[in-house]
Design an enzyme around this catalytic site. Structure first.
Site, short mmCIF file in Angstrom:
data_model
loop_
_atom_site.label_atom_id
_atom_site.label_comp_id
_atom_site.label_asym_id
_atom_site.label_seq_id
_atom_site.Cartn_x
_atom_site.Cartn_y
_atom_site.Cartn_z
CG HIS A 205 -1.99 -1.06 1.12
ND1 HIS A 205 -2.64 -1.57 2.23
CD2 HIS A 205 -2.49 -1.74 0.06
CE1 HIS A 205 -3.52 -2.48 1.85
NE2 HIS A 205 -3.43 -2.60 0.53
CG HIS B 231 -7.23 -10.67 -7.10
ND1 HIS B 231 -6.45 -10.38 -8.20
CD2 HIS B 231 -7.62 -11.97 -7.24
CE1 HIS B 231 -6.36 -11.47 -8.96
NE2 HIS B 231 -7.06 -12.43 -8.40
CB SER C 17 -5.11 -1.44 -2.77
OG SER C 17 -5.68 -2.71 -2.80
CD GLU D 51 -13.17 -9.93 -3.74
OE1 GLU D 51 -13.35 -11.13 -3.50
OE2 GLU D 51 -12.03 -9.39 -3.81
N GLY E 28 -10.99 -11.13 -11.77
CA GLY E 28 -10.25 -9.88 -11.97
C GLY E 28 -9.31 -9.91 -13.16
CG ASP F 111 -3.83 -7.34 -4.34
OD1 ASP F 111 -4.74 -7.36 -5.19
OD2 ASP F 111 -3.97 -6.81 -3.22
#
Length: 254
Positions: free
Chosen positions: A19, A42, A93, A111, A136, A156
């Site tokens: 982050h 994600h 994020s 998601e 994603g 991620d």
């Protein structure tokens, strides 16, 4: 994996690494007045309560953001995003992007987990934000090249299954062929098994000019397999190299 819920791990040392780097990149990209696109493959729920039983159960935030926050200067974009959160809320994020981006920018978040998807829609009510209950990586392929064309993509996965390591190098090749100007940031865990090593080798082979940055930290608890965090960044912003050196010092401080 639909079993993964990041609330158990929010604010851990890997989150701080990922982050803080993301915040620097977005802060730099918004210096120019041109609009940009942010894509996340994600997204999770976007916002996490570190006082929730799930977060307290693992103790990972206590070993992450609670220990490392003070090492960042107050004007660091990551600290600015943290300061904007109420109470015990920690920004994932998506929330960091929402805070740092401008009205002219667009945000696309994917998601698949049903509960996380619903929480994401609730937590990030914003006309700039589009939320998708969709794979994603497939969404990213369908969006690229995005409009606006300038922008950044964060990838991620949870890496709970080996196929996530195996598919990313080929997938990234397709993304960068379609979107050759985009900043693509791939996060990966550094585990005691070194599961990331073949993937990283393949990523570097396909994108030799990309930037790799890794940090190490003690396991959050006895038996925890995560020993560090890595980022593979295609088309890194100009400021990234110096910012990542600073980030290394945060993790290496006594």
């Amino acid at each position: 994996m639909l079993s993964y819920q990041h609330l158990y791990h929010a604010g851990n040392a890997a989150d701080v690494h990922k982050h803080a780097a993301l915040a620097v990149a977005l802060d730099y990209l918004t210096v120019k007045p041109k609009p940009l696109t942010y894509i996340e493959t994600h997204a999770g729920r976007g916002l996490y309560d570190l006082a929730a039983p799930e977060a307290l159960k693992t103790g990972e935030a206590a070993q992450g953001i609670a220990l490392l926050k003070a090492a960042f200067p107050p004007d660091h974009p990551y600290r600015r995003a943290l300061a904007a959160m109420p109470g015990t809320q920690y920004p994932g994020s998506p929330a960091i992007a929402q805070h740092l981006l401008r009205e002219s920018d667009k945000i696309h978040l994917a998601e698949l987990h049903p509960q996380e998807f619903q929480a994401l829609r609730t937590n990030l009510r914003d006309p700039r934000v589009s939320v998708y209950k969709q794979d994603g990586l497939a969404l990213a392929q369908s969006l690229c090249p995005p409009d606006p064309r300038r922008g950044l993509m964060l990838v991620d996965p949870s890496y709970e299954v080996k196929s996530e390591y195996d598919q990313l190098p080929k997938w990234l090749g397709g993304i960068t062929r379609k979107w050759n100007v985009g900043v693509v940031m791939i996060w990966y865990p550094i585990l005691s098994s070194a599961s990331h090593a073949p993937m990283l080798k393949a990523l570097k082979s396909g994108h030799p000019d990309a930037l790799t940055h890794e940090v190490r930290f003690p396991p959050a608890r006895a038996g925890h397999r995560m020993l560090g965090s890595g980022l593979f960044i295609v088309n890194p912003p100009f400021a990234m190299q110096a910012a990542l050196k600073t980030l290394s010092r945060v993790f290496n401080a006594p």
